[in-house]
Write a protein that holds these residues in place. Structure first.
Motif, PDB file in Angstrom:
ATOM      1  N   LYS A 529       0.829  -1.208   0.000  1.00 12.73           N
ATOM      2  CA  LYS A 529       0.000   0.000   0.000  1.00 12.73           C
ATOM      3  C   LYS A 529       0.865   1.260   0.000  1.00 12.73           C
ATOM      4  CE  LYS A 529      -3.926  -2.158   2.381  1.00 12.73           C
ATOM      5  NZ  LYS A 529      -4.745  -2.190   3.612  1.00 12.73           N
ATOM      6  N   GLU A 530       1.915   1.252   0.802  1.00 12.14           N
ATOM      7  CA  GLU A 530       2.780   2.424   0.879  1.00 12.14           C
ATOM      8  C   GLU A 530       3.581   2.603  -0.411  1.00 12.14           C
ATOM      9  OE1 GLU A 530       4.603   5.805   2.133  1.00 12.14           O
ATOM     10  OE2 GLU A 530       2.915   4.763   3.073  1.00 12.14           O
ATOM     11  N   THR A 531       4.094   1.509  -0.964  1.00 11.73           N
ATOM     12  CA  THR A 531       4.943   1.579  -2.147  1.00 11.73           C
ATOM     13  C   THR A 531       4.163   1.994  -3.390  1.00 11.73           C
ATOM     14  OG1 THR A 531       6.338  -0.172  -1.215  1.00 11.73           O
ATOM     15  CG2 THR A 531       6.571   0.270  -3.571  1.00 11.73           C
ATOM     16  N   PHE A 532       2.918   1.526  -3.496  1.00 15.45           N
ATOM     17  CA  PHE A 532       2.164   1.717  -4.736  1.00 15.45           C
ATOM     18  C   PHE A 532       1.087   2.803  -4.644  1.00 15.45           C
ATOM     19  CE2 PHE A 532       2.896  -3.007  -6.051  1.00 15.45           C
ATOM     20  CZ  PHE A 532       4.200  -2.686  -6.413  1.00 15.45           C
ATOM     21  N   LYS A 533       1.051   3.573  -3.558  1.00 16.23           N
ATOM     22  CA  LYS A 533      -0.085   4.486  -3.366  1.00 16.23           C
ATOM     23  C   LYS A 533      -0.149   5.580  -4.426  1.00 16.23           C
ATOM     24  CE  LYS A 533       2.247   7.380   0.125  1.00 16.23           C
ATOM     25  NZ  LYS A 533       2.178   7.840   1.531  1.00 16.23           N
ATOM     26  N   ASN A 534       0.987   5.926  -5.038  1.00 14.74           N
ATOM     27  CA  ASN A 534       0.991   6.992  -6.045  1.00 14.74           C
ATOM     28  C   ASN A 534       1.205   6.469  -7.457  1.00 14.74           C
ATOM     29  OD1 ASN A 534       0.635   9.140  -4.158  1.00 14.74           O
ATOM     30  ND2 ASN A 534       2.792   8.933  -3.561  1.00 14.74           N
ATOM     31  N   THR A 535       1.003   5.184  -7.659  1.00 16.95           N
ATOM     32  CA  THR A 535       1.182   4.618  -9.000  1.00 16.95           C
ATOM     33  C   THR A 535      -0.029   4.897  -9.884  1.00 16.95           C
ATOM     34  OG1 THR A 535       0.333   2.516  -8.180  1.00 16.95           O
ATOM     35  CG2 THR A 535       2.733   2.766  -8.251  1.00 16.95           C
ATOM     36  N   LYS A 536       0.190   4.759 -11.191  1.00 16.37           N
ATOM     37  CA  LYS A 536      -0.891   4.947 -12.163  1.00 16.37           C
ATOM     38  C   LYS A 536      -1.901   3.808 -12.070  1.00 16.37           C
ATOM     39  CE  LYS A 536       0.376   6.076 -16.306  1.00 16.37           C
ATOM     40  NZ  LYS A 536       0.864   5.972 -17.718  1.00 16.37           N
ATOM     41  N   GLY A 537      -1.404   2.639 -11.783  1.00 15.06           N
ATOM     42  CA  GLY A 537      -2.266   1.468 -11.681  1.00 15.06           C
ATOM     43  C   GLY A 537      -1.542   0.330 -11.000  1.00 15.06           C
ATOM     44  N   ILE A 538      -2.311  -0.665 -10.563  1.00  8.26           N
ATOM     45  CA  ILE A 538      -1.748  -1.863  -9.934  1.00  8.26           C
ATOM     46  C   ILE A 538      -2.284  -3.088 -10.656  1.00  8.26           C
ATOM     47  CG2 ILE A 538      -1.696  -3.276  -7.838  1.00  8.26           C
ATOM     48  CD1 ILE A 538      -1.850  -0.738  -6.189  1.00  8.26           C
ATOM     49  N   ILE A 539      -1.410  -4.031 -10.939  1.00  9.01           N
ATOM     50  CA  ILE A 539      -1.782  -5.312 -11.532  1.00  9.01           C
ATOM     51  C   ILE A 539      -1.621  -6.383 -10.459  1.00  9.01           C
ATOM     52  CG2 ILE A 539      -1.212  -7.046 -13.270  1.00  9.01           C
ATOM     53  CD1 ILE A 539      -0.059  -4.676 -14.947  1.00  9.01           C
ATOM     54  N   ILE A 540      -2.702  -7.116 -10.178  1.00  8.91           N
ATOM     55  CA  ILE A 540      -2.634  -8.237  -9.236  1.00  8.91           C
ATOM     56  C   ILE A 540      -2.795  -9.528 -10.027  1.00  8.91           C
ATOM     57  CG2 ILE A 540      -3.671  -9.343  -7.232  1.00  8.91           C
ATOM     58  CD1 ILE A 540      -4.517  -6.664  -6.205  1.00  8.91           C
ATOM     59  N   ASP A 541      -1.784 -10.351  -9.967  1.00 10.05           N
ATOM     60  CA  ASP A 541      -1.737 -11.595 -10.750  1.00 10.05           C
ATOM     61  C   ASP A 541      -2.255 -12.744  -9.876  1.00 10.05           C
ATOM     62  OD1 ASP A 541      -1.171 -13.668 -12.457  1.00 10.05           O
ATOM     63  OD2 ASP A 541       0.820 -12.911 -12.993  1.00 10.05           O
ATOM     64  N   ARG A 595      -6.411   5.237  -5.627  1.00 13.01           N
ATOM     65  CA  ARG A 595      -7.090   6.068  -6.615  1.00 13.01           C
ATOM     66  C   ARG A 595      -6.780   5.689  -8.062  1.00 13.01           C
ATOM     67  NH1 ARG A 595      -9.560  10.140  -4.147  1.00 13.01           N
ATOM     68  NH2 ARG A 595      -8.927  10.687  -2.012  1.00 13.01           N
ATOM     69  N   GLY A 596      -5.808   4.812  -8.267  1.00 13.27           N
ATOM     70  CA  GLY A 596      -5.486   4.414  -9.627  1.00 13.27           C
ATOM     71  C   GLY A 596      -6.345   3.261 -10.100  1.00 13.27           C
ATOM     72  N   LYS A 597      -5.995   2.710 -11.261  1.00 16.36           N
ATOM     73  CA  LYS A 597      -6.713   1.567 -11.817  1.00 16.36           C
ATOM     74  C   LYS A 597      -6.174   0.265 -11.226  1.00 16.36           C
ATOM     75  CE  LYS A 597      -7.758   3.626 -16.349  1.00 16.36           C
ATOM     76  NZ  LYS A 597      -7.574   3.480 -17.818  1.00 16.36           N
ATOM     77  N   LEU A 598      -7.052  -0.683 -11.041  1.00 14.78           N
ATOM     78  CA  LEU A 598      -6.659  -2.023 -10.617  1.00 14.78           C
ATOM     79  C   LEU A 598      -7.006  -2.999 -11.732  1.00 14.78           C
ATOM     80  CD1 LEU A 598      -5.765  -4.197  -8.569  1.00 14.78           C
ATOM     81  CD2 LEU A 598      -8.117  -4.242  -7.737  1.00 14.78           C
TER      82      LEU A 598
END
Length: 698
Positions: A529-541, A595-598
C-alpha cells in the motif's frame, strides 16, 4: 507471529508483542486499522469437559480506544451455531487503561462442542491481552480430565468389515430399477430417519442385511412389501413438533419427486412422507456442518481393505456418493446430466466392475458427473494413478488454440534432454493423436468447465511408466519426432519449480505496480500500500493459488465505501436437500482508498480461494479483470470417502455475486478476454500482462 494454535478474527493488525507484557515473554496485541470494524485474537478448545459454569479470566491494557470497546470474549458452539457468548461489550471499556484483571462467566451448555476464548477490540485504538485462565466450575481446564466420548451402537457393528457377502444376480431392467429405488430409499432414511440420525445403526451394514431378500423379489408388490418391512424394523416415530416446512424462499428445495412414481405402493409412499414430516432434527451421526457451514460427512467408514470384487461394497459406494450429492451438494442443479437419472445409469457400471481398477474408473466417472473442479481423484485411486504412470516429463504443456503446446520446463538443465522448445506443438504420443487420447480420457477428469478439464489433462497426458516415450511434434513449421525422457516426480521439483525468494511485488515501467499472490505474505500488505499508493495502476496476478488470504486485508484498499461482494447458499441440517442464501459479505472500506486503476489477471489456474479473491477485488469501482475462464470451483471444500479409501471432494457451499449470479462452473468472467498465443510463447511474451498494462495506460 502468534503463539502456536492462536488465530486471528476480523480486519485489524494482530501481533505478539514482546515489549508490552503483563508477565512472561509476550502478549497479544490488536491495533485498529479502520474505524467501525474489529479485531480479535482467539483460541479454540474442544468442549470435552463436564460442568455447569465456565469462566475466562485475563489481563487487558488499552490505549486511546474510542468509538468501540475492548474486552475478553467467550463463544461456545454446538456443531451448528453459537449457543453462548459474551465479549464484554455491555461494560463499555475504552479510553486508555493500564493492565487490569477482567473476567467473564457464562453457563456451560451440555451440548457444547467447541469453546472459543480470546480478546477483542472494536473502534479505534490499541489493546493488549495476557495471562488468560479458563476454568469450569472453578477448576482450570488444563487440570481437568476429559469426559468420555459417547459410544454409538453404529460403531460397534463390525459384522461385514471383511466383506458384504452380497452377490448381485445378472442385471436386467427390472433389477436395475429395483436397485435404483433401494438406493433412493436407503439414502432418504440415512439422512431423515431419527434412529439412524442418533447413530443407533451402522447404515452401511443395514443395507447388506436387507439386500439378500430384496434381490430375490420377482415383482413390484413383493419389492414394496420388503421395503415396508425393512422400514418398520426401526420402530414407530414420535410426532416432531420442531420440524418446519421448507422455506418458500429456499433457493433449493428437497427433491422427493421419486415418490410420485406410478408403480409405488401408496402405503410405502405414505410411510416415507410420514418419516419426512417427523424427520431428525439437530445433531446427526452421519452429517454435520463444517466450520464454514459446508457439509462435514462424519463417521463414514472408509473400508481401506475392500475386497477386490465385492458387489455389496461397490453398490454401497454408489449409494453413498449419489445421496451425498443429492442432499448436500449446493450445485447439483448445474450438472450436465439430471442427477435423478445418474443413479440408475451407474448401477451396471459399479456392479459389473470386475476388479479394483474398474471400480476406481467407475467411481471417477461418477464423480465427473457433478462437474466440479474440486472433485479431485488423486488420493486412494492407486490403480488408476499407476495406469497413468509414475514418471513425469521435464516439460509443462498447455492447451492453446486446441493444440497441446510446450510452455515451460520444470528444470532448465533438462531442456536439452527434452529436445523441444517453448511453443512447439505436440501432435502424437506413442503414435496416438492428441484428439484420440482426449476422447478416451475426458470422462475421467472431473472439472467444472472445459478450461479446467484441459488444464488437468495437460498435467497428466505425458505421464507413463516407461522411462521415455515417443512424441511427434511441430517446431518452426517442421514435423519432428523425439524420445522424451521421463523422471520421478521428486526429481523435477514440480510443485515448487516457480518458487522465488524475491518480493511478491515490483514496480513496472510506466509507474505501474505488479503483485503476484503466489508468494504474498501478510506483512507485505502494508508495504504494498505504501509503495504503490501513487502509481498509475496496480496489476494483481491471480493466475495461481494465493499463499495468504487477502480478500479483506488487501481488497479493502480498492473500495471507496463498504461494498458487498459475495453471498453463499448453505444447507439446512434439519431439512436435508434445502439450501438458503446467506446475507452478502462486505469488503470494508480502508482508511485510505487507492485512486489508480486495478487490473486483476486470471486464467484456468485461478481456482477456489483465488476465484473468491478475484470477486473481492472486483468490488472496487476501478477494477478490470483480464485473462480467460477460471476453474469455476469456489466454496469451502467438503471431503468424501468411498469404500476402498477413495478420497474426493465437492464444493461445499454455493458461491454467488450479491445479485445472485453464479460462479460455480462459470468461474470469474474476464472483462477483457486474453489468452496466450503460440507465437507469443515463442517470443517469451506474457500477452495477458501486456494487455493489463495497456488497460492501465488507456
Amino acid at each position: 507471529m502468534f503463539p502456536k494454535d492462536w488465530f486471528a478474527w476480523g480486519d485489524y493488525t494482530l501481533t505478539a508483542d514482546t515489549t508490552t507484557v503483563h508477565s512472561g515473554k509476550f502478549s497479544g496485541k490488536i491495533k485498529a486499522t479502520k474505524a467501525g470494524s474489529f479485531g480479535s485474537i482467539g483460541y479454540r478448545i474442544p468442549a470435552n469437559y463436564e460442568g455447569t459454569s465456565i469462566q475466562l479470566e485475563g489481563y487487558m491494557k488499552l490505549k486511546n480506544v474510542a468509538n468501540g470497546f475492548g474486552g475478553l470474549l467467550i463463544r461456545i458452539d454446538d456443531d451448528q451455531k453459537s449457543i453462548a457468548f459474551d465479549n464484554m461489550e455491555s461494560q463499555h471499556i475504552k479510553d486508555t487503561k493500564d493492565w487490569q484483571h477482567y473476567s467473564i462467566t457464562l453457563p456451560y451448555p451440555r451440548e457444547a462442542e467447541n469453546i472459543f476464548i480470546g480478546g477483542i477490540l472494536t473502534g479505534t485504538g490499541e489493546a493488549w491481552f495476557d495471562d488468560f485462565v479458563l476454568t469450569i466450575d472453578g477448576k482450570d481446564v488444563q487440570t481437568l480430565a476429559e469426559k468420555e466420548k459417547p459410544v454409538f451402537k453404529a460403531t460397534l457393528d463390525n459384522e461385514f468389515e471383511l466383506g458384504s457377502k452380497i452377490d448381485v444376480p445378472k442385471l436386467d431392467e427390472a433389477l436395475i430399477s429395483n436397485l435404483e429405488l433401494l438406493g433412493t430409499v436407503w439414502g432418504f432414511l440415512k439422512y431423515n430417519h431419527p434412529e439412524v440420525c442418533k447413530g443407533n445403526y451402522n447404515w452401511d451394514f443395514e443395507l447388506f442385511r436387507m439386500l439378500p431378500n430384496y434381490l430375490k423379489t420377482t415383482n413390484k408388490i413383493e419389492r414394496d412389501q420388503i421395503l415396508l418391512q425393512w422400514i418398520s424394523k426401526y420402530g414407530e416415530l414420535d410426532k416432531c413438533t420442531e420440524c418446519k416446512k421448507t422455506s418458500p424462499e429456499a433457493f433449493i428445495k428437497p427433491d422427493l419427486s421419486w415418490l410420485n412414481a406410478d408403480d409405488l405402493n401408496p402405503e410405502l409412499k405414505n410411510k416415507i412422507e410420514y418419516i419426512y414430516q417427523n424427520r431428525c432434527q439437530g445433531k446427526h451421526f452421519y452429517i454435520k456442518k463444517g466450520g464454514a457451514g459446508n457439509p462435514d460427512f462424519s463417521n463414514e467408514n472408509i473400508y481401506y481393505s475392500l475386497p477386490s470384487d465385492d458387489d455389496g461394497f461397490q453398490l454401497l459406494a454408489l449409494y453413498r456418493y449419489w445421496n451425498m450429492v443429492h442432499y448436500f451438494f449446493p450445485s447439483k442443479y448445474l450438472t450436465d446430466n439430471d442427477w435423478n437419472g445418474v443413479l440408475k445409469e451407474y448401477i451396471p457400471k459399479f456392479i459389473n466392475a470386475k476388479n479394483k481398477f474398474e471400480y476406481e474408473l467407475a467411481s471417477i466417472e461418477l464423480i465427473g458427473e457433478i462437474n466440479d473442479t474440486h472433485a479431485s481423484t488423486s488420493v486412494g485411486f492407486s490403480n488408476v494413478q499407476y495406469k497413468r504412470g509414475n514418471l513425469y516429463p521435464p516439460i509443462l504443456t498447455q492447451f492453446i488454440d486446441e493444440q497441446l503446446v510446450v510452455t515451460d520446463y520444470y528444470k532448465p538443465e533438462l531442456k536439452g534432454a527434452s529436445q523441444v522448445e517453448t511453443g512447439d506443438v505436440i501432435t502424437h504420443i506413442e503414435g496416438k493423436s492428441i484428439n484420440t487420447i482426449l476422447d478416451s480420457i475426458r470422462p475421467y477428469y472431473p472439472a467444472s468447465n472445459d478450461a479446467a478439464k484441459r488444464r488437468n489433462i495437460a498435467y497428466d497426458i505425458l505421464r507413463s511408466n516407461k522411462e521415455q516415450i515417443r512424441i511427434d511434434y511441430i517446431s518452426n513449421n517442421q514435423k519432428k519426432a523425439a524420445l522424451l525422457p521421463l523422471y520421478e516426480k521428486s526429481a523435477l521439483n514440480m510443485r515448487w519449480y516457480k518458487w522465488t525468494d524475491e518480493p511478491c511485488y515490483k514496480l513496472l515501467d510506466g509507474n505501474i505496480g505488479y503483485i503476484t499472490l503466489a508468494f504474498i505474505k501478510e506483512e507485505d500488505i502494508a508495504l504494498i500500500k505504501e509503495t504503490f499508493k501513487n502509481t498509475k495502476g496496480i496489476i494483481i496476478d491471480i493466475r495461481n493459488y494465493p499463499s495468504t488470504f487477502v480478500p479483506f486485508t488487501l481488497g479493502s484498499y480498492f473500495v471507496s465505501s463498504t461494498t458487498p461482494f459475495v453471498k453463499f447458499t448453505k444447507f439446512n441440517l434439519d431439512n436435508p436437500g434445502e439450501f438458503n442464501f446467506t446475507a452478502p459479505l462486505e469488503i470494508p472500506k480502508d482508511a485510505e482508498t487507492y485512486r489508480g486503476k486495478l487490473v486483476v489477471l486470471v486464467n484456468e489456474d485461478t481456482q477456489s480461494q483465488a476465484e473468491y479473491t478475484a470477486m473481492a477485488f472486483r468490488a472496487g469501482a476501478n477494477t478490470t479483470i483480464v485473462g480467460s475462464t477460471t476453474a469455476g470451483a469456489d466454496g469451502n471444500v467438503s471431503s468424501i470417502y468411498l469404500p476402498g479409501g477413495l478420497l474426493t471432494n465437492i464444493s461445499g457451499n454455493g458461491v454467488y455475486y450479491p445479485d445472485g449470479t453464479q460462479t460455480q462452473r462459470v468461474g470469474i468472467i474476464p472483462d477483457v478476454e486474453v489468452t496466450p498465443t503460440i507465437e507469443g510463447l515463442k517470443k517469451g511474451r506474457d500477452e495477458v500482462l501486456e494487455k493489463a498494462i495497456e488497460v492501465i495506460n488507456e
